[in-house]
Design an enzyme around this catalytic site. Structure first.
Site, short mmCIF file in Angstrom:
data_model
loop_
_atom_site.label_atom_id
_atom_site.label_comp_id
_atom_site.label_asym_id
_atom_site.label_seq_id
_atom_site.Cartn_x
_atom_site.Cartn_y
_atom_site.Cartn_z
N TYR A 184 32.93 16.05 31.20
CA TYR A 184 32.34 15.09 30.27
C TYR A 184 33.44 14.05 30.15
O TYR A 184 34.50 14.31 29.58
CB TYR A 184 32.05 15.74 28.91
CG TYR A 184 30.75 16.54 28.89
CD1 TYR A 184 29.57 15.98 29.37
CD2 TYR A 184 30.70 17.83 28.39
CE1 TYR A 184 28.38 16.68 29.35
CE2 TYR A 184 29.51 18.55 28.37
CZ TYR A 184 28.36 17.97 28.85
OH TYR A 184 27.19 18.67 28.84
N GLN A 235 33.62 20.63 35.72
CA GLN A 235 32.64 19.62 35.26
C GLN A 235 33.26 18.77 34.17
O GLN A 235 33.75 19.29 33.17
CB GLN A 235 31.37 20.31 34.75
CG GLN A 235 30.34 19.34 34.15
CD GLN A 235 30.42 19.24 32.64
OE1 GLN A 235 30.66 20.24 31.96
NE2 GLN A 235 30.24 18.04 32.10
N ARG A 263 18.49 27.17 32.09
CA ARG A 263 18.78 27.98 33.28
C ARG A 263 18.83 29.44 32.89
O ARG A 263 19.36 29.79 31.83
CB ARG A 263 20.14 27.56 33.87
CG ARG A 263 20.09 26.31 34.68
CD ARG A 263 19.59 26.54 36.08
NE ARG A 263 18.24 26.05 36.27
CZ ARG A 263 17.57 26.19 37.39
NH1 ARG A 263 18.09 26.81 38.40
NH2 ARG A 263 16.35 25.71 37.49
N HIS A 293 19.24 18.43 32.77
CA HIS A 293 19.95 19.07 31.66
C HIS A 293 19.06 20.06 30.90
O HIS A 293 19.25 20.30 29.70
CB HIS A 293 20.53 18.04 30.69
CG HIS A 293 21.91 18.39 30.25
ND1 HIS A 293 23.03 17.82 30.79
CD2 HIS A 293 22.37 19.25 29.32
CE1 HIS A 293 24.10 18.31 30.21
NE2 HIS A 293 23.73 19.19 29.32
C1 LIG Z 1 23.00 26.28 27.05
C2 LIG Z 1 23.25 25.21 28.04
C3 LIG Z 1 24.49 24.59 28.07
C4 LIG Z 1 24.75 23.59 29.01
N1 LIG Z 1 26.00 23.02 29.06
C5 LIG Z 1 26.26 22.06 29.98
C6 LIG Z 1 27.56 21.48 30.07
O1 LIG Z 1 28.46 21.81 29.32
N2 LIG Z 1 27.76 20.53 31.01
C7 LIG Z 1 26.77 20.12 31.86
O2 LIG Z 1 27.01 19.25 32.70
N3 LIG Z 1 25.53 20.66 31.80
C8 LIG Z 1 25.26 21.62 30.89
N4 LIG Z 1 24.00 22.18 30.83
C9 LIG Z 1 22.97 21.76 31.80
C10 LIG Z 1 22.98 22.69 33.02
O3 LIG Z 1 24.18 22.59 33.74
C11 LIG Z 1 21.84 22.34 34.00
O4 LIG Z 1 21.93 21.02 34.42
C12 LIG Z 1 20.53 22.53 33.34
O5 LIG Z 1 20.43 23.83 32.86
C13 LIG Z 1 19.34 22.19 34.23
O6 LIG Z 1 19.29 22.98 35.36
P1 LIG Z 1 18.96 22.29 36.74
O7 LIG Z 1 20.06 21.31 36.95
O8 LIG Z 1 18.99 23.40 37.73
O9 LIG Z 1 17.63 21.65 36.56
C14 LIG Z 1 23.73 23.18 29.90
C15 LIG Z 1 22.47 23.81 29.85
C16 LIG Z 1 22.23 24.82 28.95
C17 LIG Z 1 20.88 25.48 28.93
#
Ligand SMILES: Cc1cc2nc3c(=O)[nH]c(=O)nc-3n(C[C@H](O)[C@H](O)[C@H](O)COP(=O)(O)O)c2cc1C
Length: 266
Positions: free
Chosen positions: A77, A75, A217, A214
Site C-alpha cells: 500500500y 504487497q 477469497r 478486492h
Molecule cells: C479479508 C481480506 C483482506 C484483504 N487484504 C488485502 C490487502 O491487505 N492488500 C491487498 O492488496 N488486497 C487485499 N485483499 C484483496 C485480495 O488480495 C484479493 O484481491 C481479493 O480477495 C479478490 O480476489 P481476486 O483478486 O482473486 O479476485 C483482501 C481481501 C480480503 C477478503
C-alpha cells in the site's frame, strides 16, 4: 487420447510453481493466532509464493523467518511518504521478497454497514499496523512529531500510519519509475480492471498486472477454521481445480492460456 494431449504429463507441482500465488490478505491475526506466519509456512511447504500485505499483523522479518526458503512477494500500500516507502522496500528486499505487488484499487474501504455500526476497523487500534510499527523511519518520524514512542499511544500511532498507507491520495503512472529505482525485482500492479489501464501499466514499465476487484477469497476462511492445515486444504482444492481445468483444456502453462483458448460469447 490423453497421451496425445499437450497437457499429458503435466505435474501439479509445475502448476503450483509456475502459475499461482497466495493473494495478499491483511490483518491475519483476526483469522488465526498464528497471524501471517501460519499461512506463510503453509505456502512455503506447497511452494506457493506467499504475498505479505503492508497491512499485516506480523512484521516483514517475522514472515520471512516463518516462510524460510519458500518464495515470497511483498504487497505495497504505497505510502505517501517516500522515505518510509524506501525503508519498507529495503527491508523486504534484504529478506528476499522477490516481487513487488503494488495495490492501486484501495482508495477507500468498502461500504460495510456492520463494521460501521460496530466502529470496527482493526487498523485504527494497532492491529494490522505491524509493518509500520516495526519500521525505523516511521518510528523516528513519529517520535519527532509527537515527542513520544509508538507504544505510548497506539491509537494515535495507528491513525498516523493509516494516513500514510491509505491516504486516499493517488500516485501517477510516472511515479512507477520511483519504485523501479528502489526495487530491482519485478513490479506487478494489482487492481487493474480496464484494458487501457493495463496498457498504461506496461508503458510505465510494470512487469505484470493482477486483474482483481478486492473481493473475497476462500483460503483465509480455511485458515480461520483450521489454521495452517485448513489453509492448505483450500489451497490444494484451488490448485487441483486449476490443474484439472488446464488439463481438460489441453493447456500446459499460463502462456498457453491466451486468446486462442477463449470463445467470445456473442
Ligand atoms: C479479508 C481480506 C483482506 C484483504 N487484504 C488485502 C490487502 O491487505 N492488500 C491487498 O492488496 N488486497 C487485499 N485483499 C484483496 C485480495 O488480495 C484479493 O484481491 C481479493 O480477495 C479478490 O480476489 P481476486 O483478486 O482473486 O479476485 C483482501 C481481501 C480480503 C477478503
Amino acid at each position: 487420447m490423453a497421451a496425445h494431449s499437450p497437457a499429458y504429463g503435466r505435474h501439479i507441482e509445475e502448476v503450483l510453481r509456475d502459475n499461482t500465488f497466495r493473494s495478499e490478505i491483511g490483518v491475519q491475526s483476526i483469522f488465526h493466532p498464528d497471524r501471517e506466519m501460519g499461512l506463510a509456512d503453509a505456502c512455503s511447504e506447497l511452494g506457493v509464493p506467499f504475498v505479505l500485505s503492508t497491512a499485516a499483523s506480523s512484521t516483514i522479518e517475522e514472515v520471512a523467518s516463518a516462510n524460510g526458503d519458500g518464495p515470497r512477494w511483498f504487497q505495497l500500500y504505497w505510502p505517501n511518504d517516500d522515505e518510509i516507502t524506501i525503508s519498507i522496500l529495503h527491508r523486504a528486499q534484504e529478506l528476499k521478497y522477490t516481487v513487488l505487488v503494488v495495490t492501486l484499487d484501495t482508495w477507500s474501504a468498502g461500504w460495510r454497514p456492520l463494521d460501521l455500526d460496530l466502529g470496527y476497523l482493526p487498523l485504527l487500534n494497532g492491529v494490522g499496523d505491524q509493518i509500520g510499527f516495526s519500521d525505523p523511519v516511521f518510528h523516528s518520524k513519529f517520535r519527532k512529531m509527537h515527542g513520544i514512542e509508538i507504544e505510548d499511544d497506539i491509537p494515535l500511532a495507528s491513525r498516523e500510519w493509516l494516513k500514510i498507507i491509505l491516504s486516499g491520495s493517488s500516485q501517477s503512472w510516472d511515479r512507477i519509475s520511483f519504485l523501479k529505482k528502489h526495487w530491482p525485482g519485478p513490479i506487478v500492479v494489482k487492481g487493474i480492471q480496464h484494458p487501457e489501464d493495463a496498457k498504461l501499466a506496461v508503458k510505465a514499465g510494470c512487469d505484470g498486472i493482477i486483474v482483481s476487484n478486492h473481493g473475497g477469497r476462500p483460503t483465509i476462511y480455511g485458515y480461520a477454521v483450521a489454521g495452517k492445515q485448513g489453509a492448505q486444504e483450500v489451497l490444494m482444492g484451488l490448485l487441483a481445480d486449476l490443474d484439472r481445468s488446464m488439463s481438460l483444456s489441453g493447456i500446459i502453462n499460463l502462456q498457453e492460456c491466451n486468446k486462442s483458448s477463449l470463445v467470445a460469447n456473442e
